[in-house]
Design an enzyme around this catalytic site. Structure first.
Site, short mmCIF file in Angstrom:
data_model
loop_
_atom_site.label_atom_id
_atom_site.label_comp_id
_atom_site.label_asym_id
_atom_site.label_seq_id
_atom_site.Cartn_x
_atom_site.Cartn_y
_atom_site.Cartn_z
N PRO A 124 -11.41 1.83 0.98
CG PRO A 124 -11.23 -0.38 1.61
CD PRO A 124 -10.56 0.95 1.78
CE1 TYR A 143 -4.08 -1.77 0.19
CE2 TYR A 143 -2.99 -3.09 1.84
CZ TYR A 143 -4.03 -2.91 0.98
OH TYR A 143 -5.02 -3.83 0.88
CB SER A 174 -12.24 -8.51 -1.21
OG SER A 174 -12.00 -8.67 0.14
CD GLN A 175 -16.94 -14.39 2.34
OE1 GLN A 175 -17.39 -14.51 3.48
NE2 GLN A 175 -16.63 -15.42 1.61
CG HIS A 235 -7.07 -1.46 2.43
ND1 HIS A 235 -6.69 -2.49 3.25
CD2 HIS A 235 -7.98 -1.99 1.60
CE1 HIS A 235 -7.35 -3.59 2.91
NE2 HIS A 235 -8.14 -3.31 1.91
N1 COA Z 1 -20.54 -27.64 2.29
C1 COA Z 1 -21.35 -26.98 3.13
N2 COA Z 1 -20.97 -25.85 3.80
C2 COA Z 1 -19.72 -25.39 3.58
C3 COA Z 1 -18.83 -26.03 2.69
C4 COA Z 1 -19.28 -27.23 2.03
N3 COA Z 1 -18.51 -27.90 1.19
N4 COA Z 1 -17.67 -25.35 2.69
C5 COA Z 1 -17.82 -24.30 3.53
N5 COA Z 1 -19.06 -24.33 4.08
C6 COA Z 1 -19.63 -23.42 5.08
C7 COA Z 1 -18.60 -23.05 6.13
O1 COA Z 1 -18.60 -23.99 7.16
C8 COA Z 1 -19.10 -21.68 6.58
O2 COA Z 1 -20.19 -21.89 7.44
P1 COA Z 1 -20.68 -20.75 8.50
O3 COA Z 1 -21.38 -19.70 7.69
O4 COA Z 1 -21.62 -21.49 9.37
O5 COA Z 1 -19.45 -20.27 9.18
C9 COA Z 1 -19.65 -21.08 5.32
O6 COA Z 1 -19.94 -22.18 4.44
C10 COA Z 1 -18.70 -20.13 4.63
O7 COA Z 1 -17.52 -20.79 4.25
P2 COA Z 1 -16.75 -20.45 2.91
O8 COA Z 1 -17.66 -19.88 1.90
O9 COA Z 1 -15.94 -21.63 2.50
O10 COA Z 1 -15.83 -19.25 3.22
P3 COA Z 1 -15.18 -18.68 4.49
O11 COA Z 1 -16.20 -18.01 5.33
O12 COA Z 1 -14.30 -19.70 5.13
O13 COA Z 1 -14.28 -17.54 3.81
C11 COA Z 1 -12.35 -16.66 2.77
C12 COA Z 1 -13.30 -17.84 2.84
C13 COA Z 1 -11.25 -16.95 1.80
C14 COA Z 1 -13.10 -15.41 2.30
C15 COA Z 1 -11.82 -16.40 4.22
O14 COA Z 1 -11.07 -17.51 4.65
C16 COA Z 1 -10.92 -15.22 4.30
O15 COA Z 1 -9.71 -15.32 4.05
N6 COA Z 1 -11.47 -14.06 4.66
C17 COA Z 1 -10.72 -12.84 4.75
C18 COA Z 1 -10.91 -12.05 3.49
C19 COA Z 1 -10.47 -10.65 3.68
O16 COA Z 1 -9.45 -10.39 4.24
N7 COA Z 1 -11.31 -9.72 3.21
C20 COA Z 1 -11.15 -8.34 3.43
C21 COA Z 1 -10.15 -7.72 2.57
S1 COA Z 1 -10.19 -5.98 2.77
#
Ligand code: COA
Length: 545
Positions: A15, A2, A475-476, A260
Site C-alpha cells: 500500500p 503474503y 479496508s477501513q 504489507h
Molecule cells: N450508533 C452511533 N455510533 C456508532 C454506532 C451506532 N450504532 N456504531 C458505532 N458507532 C461509533 C463508534 O462508537 C465509533 O465512534 P468513535 O469515532 O467515537 O470511536 C465510530 O462510530 C466508528 O465505529 P464503526 O464504524 O462501527 O467502526 P470501527 O471504528 O469500530 O471499525 C473495523 C470497524 C472493522 C474497521 C475495525 O474494528 C477494524 O477491525 N479495524 C482494523 C481494520 C484494518 O486492519 N485495516 C487495515 C488493513 S491494512
C-alpha cells in the site's frame, strides 16, 4: 498469505499513503524534513528496544480487552526477502544497538546514514547536512554519467523471478553487504522527483471530481506512493522489500510505501502519524556542509543488467495498467452517519455493495479486513459484506431509485436496510471477536497441505475458489490527519477500495485494472456517490415520519 504470493509487490501488495502535502520546499527544507523523520525513527526504535509502547485496549465491543502489540515491534526491524517456494521475513528482535542507520535513496542510488556515533544519537543538523550532501552528490553523478543502474528495480519483479536474480546478485560479497545494509536499516527515505501533472492524465481530463493540491491531484500523488511512477520516474528509487519507505518530493508531496507482510495499516499509520506530529515543530536546517558518503556500489554482470531492464519493462506495464482514483465524498461523513444510530463502517460497506450492484447487477465476494488483535499475534480476518440481507436491500434500493419520488417502496426499503445493517454489524463484531471463518479455513488449508497426502475436497471445490475471488477488496484505514492509504485490486476483474471516514467527508481510494473491461474506478466512484446520496435520502424519509 503474503509470503506465498509470487506477484510483484508494487500495485499488487504494497500500500501507499499520501500525507497532507506541504508547500514546495527548498532543498535545505526537504533535507531538514528527512532528518526530522530519521531522528523520529531513532527515538521510536529506542522506545521499542525497551518494550515501551503503551498497551492498547479495545475502545468498543467488549471494551478494554488488551490488543496484541507484536506488529508494532516489527516495523523498523524487518525486511522481506524473495525466496522459493515462499518469501522470508527477516526480523531482528528489538534490542538496544550501538549503531542504527537509515538508507537514503536518491536518483536510483542508495546511501547509508548512521544515526549514532559511539552509541550516542547524531545531531539532527548533521543528519540534515548528510542528506543534503547526498542529494547534491546523486544529482551530480546522474548529470555527469546519466542515471546509475537501478538495482532497486529488481525488487519490483515477480517474487520467484527476483528470488532467482537475487542469487545471481548475491554471488558478489559486495552486493551481499549492500543488501544486508538495506535489510537491516530502520527505513528508507526516498528523495524523489515530483511526478509530472501529466501522469495519470485520464483522471485530470475526465471531468475529475477529486481533490487537487496545487497542480497535482491526489490520484497523481497516490501513484507516486504506491509504485513511484515507473522506471522513468521514481520506481527505481525504491527497495520494495523494505517494510517502511518514506517518500519526500521537492514540491511538498510526501507519504510512504510499505511492505504489507509484517504489519497491518493500523500499526503503520500510528507510527507515521506520530512522526508527522514531530514534523510540525520547527525543522532543524543543515548548518554545515558534509561530504556525501559514497553510494552503495554494486557489482553487476551482463545478465544482471538485462534483468534490471526486464524488471523495468514488467513494472512499467503493471503500473500503466493501474486505474486509480482518489475520490473524496464531501456530502457527509461519519458524524452524520452516527446520528442515524448506525456503525459508520457497516454503513459504508453497504454503500460499497450498492455501488457494485448498480454497475454489475449482482454482488460479489467482498473482503473487508477486521482487526483480530484481541488475540495473541492476531492480524486480520475477513468481514464478508456480500450477505443475502445486503442483496435484498440493494435490489430494493435500485427499484426505489428507478421509481423515484412516486415510489411507495421506501418503507420496505428501510426495513430491508435495517436488516442489512444488523447483519453487517453482526458479521463485523463476530470477526473482530474471533468468530470469522477465513483465517480458520486458511489455517486448516495450510495444515492439510503440510500433513496430508491430498487436499480435502472442500478446498478443491469450485465454490471455495469463487468464495475467495475477491472482486471487492476493502479496508477501513482511518487517520487523525487528512491522509489516505490506497492499494491495488487483488484480482484482475476486481476493485481495491480503501476508505477513511472523516467527520464530514469520506475519502475513498479506488483501484482497478485498465485492461479489465468490466471495471472502471471512474464509474465506481460515480455509483458510490449515487449510493451514498440515495442512502441519505432513504434515512431522511424515516426521520420525516
Ligand atoms: N450508533 C452511533 N455510533 C456508532 C454506532 C451506532 N450504532 N456504531 C458505532 N458507532 C461509533 C463508534 O462508537 C465509533 O465512534 P468513535 O469515532 O467515537 O470511536 C465510530 O462510530 C466508528 O465505529 P464503526 O464504524 O462501527 O467502526 P470501527 O471504528 O469500530 O471499525 C473495523 C470497524 C472493522 C474497521 C475495525 O474494528 C477494524 O477491525 N479495524 C482494523 C481494520 C484494518 O486492519 N485495516 C487495515 C488493513 S491494512
Amino acid at each position: 498469505m503474503y509470503l506465498g504470493n509470487t506477484l510483484a509487490l508494487p500495485v499488487n501488495s504494497n500500500p501507499g499513503m499520501v500525507l497532507p502535502p506541504r508547500s514546495p520546499m527548498t532543498l535545505a527544507e526537504q533535507c531538514a524534513l528527512a532528518a526530522r523523520l530519521a531522528t523520529g525513527l531513532l527515538k521510536h526504535k529506542e522506545v521499542l528496544d525497551h518494550g515501551g509502547i503503551a498497551q492498547e485496549r479495545a475502545t468498543s465491543r467488549e471494551k478494554g480487552q488488551p490488543l496484541c502489540m507484536t506488529q508494532f515491534y516489527r516495523l523498523l526491524t524487518t525486511c522481506r526477502v524473495p525466496s522459493v517456494p515462499r518469501d522470508m521475513l527477516i526480523t531482528e528482535p528489538c534490542s538496544p544497538r550501538s549503531q542504527e542507520h537509515i538508507i537514503v535513496a536518491c536518483k536510483n542510488q542508495f546511501y547509508v546514514i548512521f544515526l549514532k556515533k559511539d552509541g550516542c544519537a547524531v545531531g539532527e543538523d548533521l543528519i540534515a547536512a548528510a542528506v543534503q550532501g547526498i542529494v547534491k552528490d546523486a544529482t551530480a553523478r546522474s548529470s555527469m554519467n546519466g542515471l546509475q543502474p537501478a538495482v532497486g528495480l529488481l525488487t519490483t519483479d515477480r517474487r520467484d523471478t527476483w528470488a532467482q536474480v537475487r542469487e545471481l546478485l548475491a554471488q558478489s560479497d559486495k552486493n551481499c553487504d549492500n543488501m544486508e545494509l538495506i535489510q537491516s536499516s530502520l527505513a528508507l527515505i526516498c528523495m524523489d522527483d515530483p511526478l509530472p501533472t501529466s501522469f495519470n492524465y485520464r483522471a485530470l481530463t475526465d471531468n475529475y471530481k477529486g481533490h487537487k493540491v496545487g497542480a497535482r491531484d491526489e490520484t497523481n500523488m497516490a501513484h507516486q506512493m504506491i509504485h513511484g511512477g515507473g522506471s522513468a520516474f521514481n520506481t527505481s528509487n525504491r527497495w520494495f522489500d523494505k517494510t517502511m519507505q518514506f517518500v519526500l518530493s521537492s514540491d511538498g508531496v510526501w507519504g510512504f510505501c510499505y511492505e504489507h507482510s509484517p504489519a497491518e495499516g493500523v500499526a503503520v499509520v500510528q507510527l507515521v502519524e506520530q512522526l508527522l506530529k514531530q514534523t510540525e515543530e520547527p525543522l532543524t536546517y543543515p548548518k554545515t556542509s558534509i561530504p556525501a558518503p559514497q553510494p552503495l556500489q554494486w557489482q553487476l554482470s551482463g545478465p544482471l543488467h538485462q534483468h534490471i531492464q526486464n524488471a523495468a519493462s514488467n513494472v512499467n506495464s503493471l503500473l500503466q495498467d493501474l486505474d486509480l482514483y482518489i475520490y473524496r465524498f464531501l456530502g457527509y461523513g461519519k458524524d452524520s452517519i452516527k446520528l442515524c444510530k448506525v456503525s459508520p463502517d457497516a454503513y459504508i460497506q453497504l454503500a460499497l455493495q450498492l455501488a457494485y450492484f448498480r454497475l454489475n447487477q449482482k454482488l460479489t465476494a467482498t473482503y473487508e479486513s477486521a482487526g483480530t488483535r484481541r488475540f495473541r499475534m492476531g492480524r486480520v480476518d475477513c468481514i464478508r459484506s456480500a450477505s443475502l440481507e445486503a442483496m435484498a436491500w440493494v435490489e430494493a434500493m435500485c427499484r426505489l431509485e428507478a421509481e423515484g419520488a412516486a415510489s411507495n417502496h421506501s418503507e420496505m426499503c428501510l426495513e430491508l436496510y435495517d436488516k442489512a445493517v444488523a447483519k453487517q454489524t453482526l458479521e463485523m463484531v463476530d470477526n473482530i471477536l474471533g468468530q470469522g471463518i477465513d483465517i480458520h479455513l486458511l489455517g486448516l488449508n495450510k495444515a492439510a497441505k503440510e500433513n496430508l497426502h491430498s487436499e480435502p475436497e472442500i478446498f478443491l471445490d469450485k465454490a471455495f475458489s469463487k468464495l475467495n475471488h475477491f472482486s471487492l477488496s476493502t479496508s477501513q484505514v482511518s487517520t487523525v490527519s487528512d491522509s489516505f492509504m490506497g492499494y491495488g485490486p487483488v484480482v484482475h476483474d476486481g476493485y481495491g477500495a480503501s476508505y477513511n471516514p472523516r467527520k464530514d467527508s469520506i475519502i475513498f481510494c479506488l483501484s482497478a485494472f485498465k485492461s479489465c473491461e468490466s471495471t472502471s474506478t471512474w464509474k465506481f466512484a460515480n455509483s458510490l456517490e449515487k449510493s451514498l446520496l440515495s442512502m441519505q435520502q432513504l434515512l431522511a424519509s424515516r426521520s420525516r415520519k
